[in-house]
Design a protein around this motif. Structure first.
Motif, PDB file in Angstrom:
ATOM      1  N   ARG A  81      -9.574  -1.446  -2.326  1.00 12.78           N
ATOM      2  CA  ARG A  81      -8.499  -0.762  -1.613  1.00 12.78           C
ATOM      3  C   ARG A  81      -7.467  -0.126  -2.544  1.00 12.78           C
ATOM      4  NH1 ARG A  81      -4.518  -4.056   1.527  1.00 12.78           N
ATOM      5  NH2 ARG A  81      -6.209  -4.444   2.978  1.00 12.78           N
ATOM      6  N   ASP A  82      -7.334  -0.651  -3.769  1.00  9.95           N
ATOM      7  CA  ASP A  82      -6.348  -0.102  -4.701  1.00  9.95           C
ATOM      8  C   ASP A  82      -6.995   0.651  -5.858  1.00  9.95           C
ATOM      9  OD1 ASP A  82      -4.082  -1.138  -3.297  1.00  9.95           O
ATOM     10  OD2 ASP A  82      -4.665  -3.123  -4.029  1.00  9.95           O
ATOM     11  N   TYR A  88      -4.243   0.872   2.644  1.00  9.00           N
ATOM     12  CA  TYR A  88      -4.982   0.925   1.378  1.00  9.00           C
ATOM     13  C   TYR A  88      -4.237   1.727   0.317  1.00  9.00           C
ATOM     14  CZ  TYR A  88      -8.854  -0.412   4.479  1.00  9.00           C
ATOM     15  OH  TYR A  88      -9.648  -1.037   5.386  1.00  9.00           O
ATOM     16  N   GLY A  89      -4.096   1.127  -0.859  1.00 12.68           N
ATOM     17  CA  GLY A  89      -3.466   1.818  -1.983  1.00 12.68           C
ATOM     18  C   GLY A  89      -4.149   3.146  -2.317  1.00 12.68           C
TER      19      GLY A  89
END
Ligand code: NOJ
Ligand code: NOJ
Length: 550
Positions: free
Chosen positions: A514-515, A379-380
């Motif tokens: 996630r980002d 995940y970013g």
């Protein structure tokens, strides 16, 4: 944790390191942990555990043997290598609950209870129905899932324990009537059916079925309810147990006590995607059987008590050991499919009532630590530096269902999509850490083993950061014990802080991006609220356990 390219199935990864004087003194093997990202990326996370000893460590490089070739990774070219810095230990005795989290929960918990309750029997549904997410959502969550509703009702029961709110007893009455109706309707896979329509009729579309955690979690929710609301009052308990045709508990327990049901490797997992014998499902069954056997004994139903206890014993003896791999020191989610998964954390908080694979189990703490680290490349949001909220306070790593998840929460989600962190997964971590601390307090001691040492000594955000800790047993008055308990509270709060930060208010979706970190997936996932309520309860119980010791 290291990332390597998946060039061929057979590979050997070795880590070479030098001691604190820069002398190349040792090597140790790394082992596979997880696939990273999408299937076609072909990267993997590997982990290594080297016994460094008193000579210390200053740098390392990685040797990778694959398909007849040897590759070296020393970070940045000849003579460079990866430096290892040892950070000083936090001062012992510091730490504890964070005020911003205590304040936030004061508003978030009443809101969670309200939002959860408005997903019980909303307009256009039958009494007893718990929809998986608020009615306004355009996608496929307007159903009564057996798993979600059982966990939600169990969370509501904890509210009843604190408030004695009688309306919760009547909600259980509706839920019982609906359950009885479902148990006596001919559903496609009978009691293994994962979800039904909001008017109580069957759902016959394509789905991953059967899912046999549902009947087990449902039985546990009713056993816990009768034990709480009607302790020792057989006349109230029997109509819910079995005595008349309104009873719901015996039916579910007899279904899951069947060896063919609990050992079948064609059951779907709780994420409704894969088939295997899964730890979460199996332990939900075993726990329901144990709780049911105790209730049966108290009601004088020794035939059922014996049958259910025998099935639970079979699971304990012959099945549960299969989920732990002593060489990697990891608990896997399934017998044939041992990947790391948030289901292992959910199992710890919901099913591991007597300790095995529960919050204080050294193997569980070690596994969750490795799983959190494995999600670092996934995940970013986990790669932000510093990893803090808008006030500059530390947040946890983001946790999702498992590495390489494709489901992004939308009705049209496909293999081309990427999954995200889930609020209920992040909250499960918080709950595990609070419960682990409470268990250590009640044992008045903690044992640091090779299985949990890395978690205890590992850096934040994933570890407790107690650098100097050694394997051993520490009694309740030692500074080591006090530091572990304090750091568990602090670490648990970083997970709640992630929820506070990414939710951006009191409404909880299923996922957050996630980002970008923004909430996404369905709005008002009922299970997210249940997860916040039970995590908060664990935190309150820990507060009480801590103050009893003063
Ligand atoms: C819906 C399920 O509920 C979810 O868990 C799954 O990932 C997707 N379908 C894709 O199979
Ligand atoms: C998808 C999740 O994977 C599953 O566990 C859940 O039951 C459904 N959504 C409904 O919330």
């Amino acid at each position: 944790m290291i990332t390597i390219q998946d060039i061929a199935f057979q590979k050997a990864v070795t880590v070479h390191y030098s001691n604190s004087n820069g002398v190349w003194s040792g090597a140790c093997p790394a082992f596979w942990v997880a696939h990273i990202g999408q299937d076609d990326n072909h990267f993997e996370s590997w982990k290594f555990v080297c016994n460094i000893g008193s000579a210390g460590i200053s740098q390392f490089y990685v040797q990778y043997d694959v398909a007849g070739q040897t590759y070296y990774d020393n970070g940045c070219g000849m003579g460079c290598n990866y430096p290892v810095s040892v950070t000083p230990p936090p001062s012992i005795g510091s730490g504890g609950f964070a005020n911003d989290i205590t304040d936030w929960l004061r508003g978030a918990i009443p809101a969670a209870v309200r939002n959860l309750r408005s997903n019980i029997h909303p307009a256009n549904t039958n009494p007893g129905v718990v929809v998986a997410a608020s009615p306004g959502n355009v996608n496929n969550y307007f159903f009564h899932w057996i798993r979600d509703s059982s966990l939600v009702m169990t969370a509501l029961l904890s509210v009843y324990r604190q408030t004695a709110d009688q309306s919760i007893v009547s909600l259980f009455g509706d839920y019982q009537s609906l359950t009885r109706q479902l148990q006596t309707t001919k559903l496609l896979t009978g009691l293994g059916e994962p979800k039904v329509q909001v008017d109580g009729t069957d759902f016959t579309g394509d789905w991953c079925r059967p899912q046999n955690d549902g009947a087990a979690l449902r039985a546990s929710s009713f056993v816990r309810f009768v034990n709480t609301a009607f302790p020792h009052d057989a006349s109230q308990v029997l109509p819910i147990y079995n005595a008349t045709n309104t009873g719901v508990i015996v039916t579910d327990l007899n279904y899951i006590a069947d060896r063919d049901v609990y050992t079948s490797n064609s059951n779907c997992d709780l994420w409704e995607e894969r088939r295997d014998v899964y730890l979460f499902t199996l332990m939900s069954q075993r726990t329901a059987l144990r709780e049911g056997a105790a209730l049966a004994t108290s009601l004088g139903d020794s035939a059922n008590a014996q049958k259910w206890a025998a099935a639970a014993n079979d699971i304990d003896t012959n099945w549960l050991p299969k989920f732990y791999n002593p060489s990697t020191q990891l608990i896997g989610r399934g017998v044939s499919d041992p990947a790391l998964d948030t289901a292992i954390a959910l199992n710890a908080i919901h099913n591991a009532i007597d300790g095995t694979y529960g919050p204080a189990d050294d193997r569980l703490l070690g596994t969750l630590y490795t799983f959190a680290l494995s999600l670092w490349p996934e995940y970013g949001v986990n790669q932000r530096r510093p990893l803090v909220d808008s006030a500059g306070l530390p947040v946890s790593f983001a946790i999702g269902r498992y590495n390489g998840d494709h489901y992004n929460g939308s009705a049209s989600s496909s293999k081309a999509d990427t999954g995200n962190p889930w609020f209920l997964a992040v909250l499960a971590y918080a709950e595990v850490y609070y419960k682990a601390a409470a268990a250590f307090l009640s044992q008045n001691g903690v044992t640091v083993t090779n299985a949990n040492l890395q978690f205890m000594t590992g850096n934040r955000p994933a570890g407790l950061g107690l650098k100097n800790l050694k394997v051993g047993t520490y009694g309740g008055n030692t500074p080591e014990f006090q530091a572990i308990v304090a750091q568990l509270k602090e670490l648990g709060d970083t997970y709640v802080r992630s929820v506070k930060y990414h939710a951006g208010g009191f409404n909880l979706n299923e996922q957050y991006n996630r980002d970008s970190g923004f909430a996404m997936g369905v709005n008002d996932l009922t299970w997210s609220y249940a997860a916040l309520i039970t995590a908060n309860l664990a935190r309150e119980n820990l507060t009480q356990a801590s103050s009893r010791r003063r």
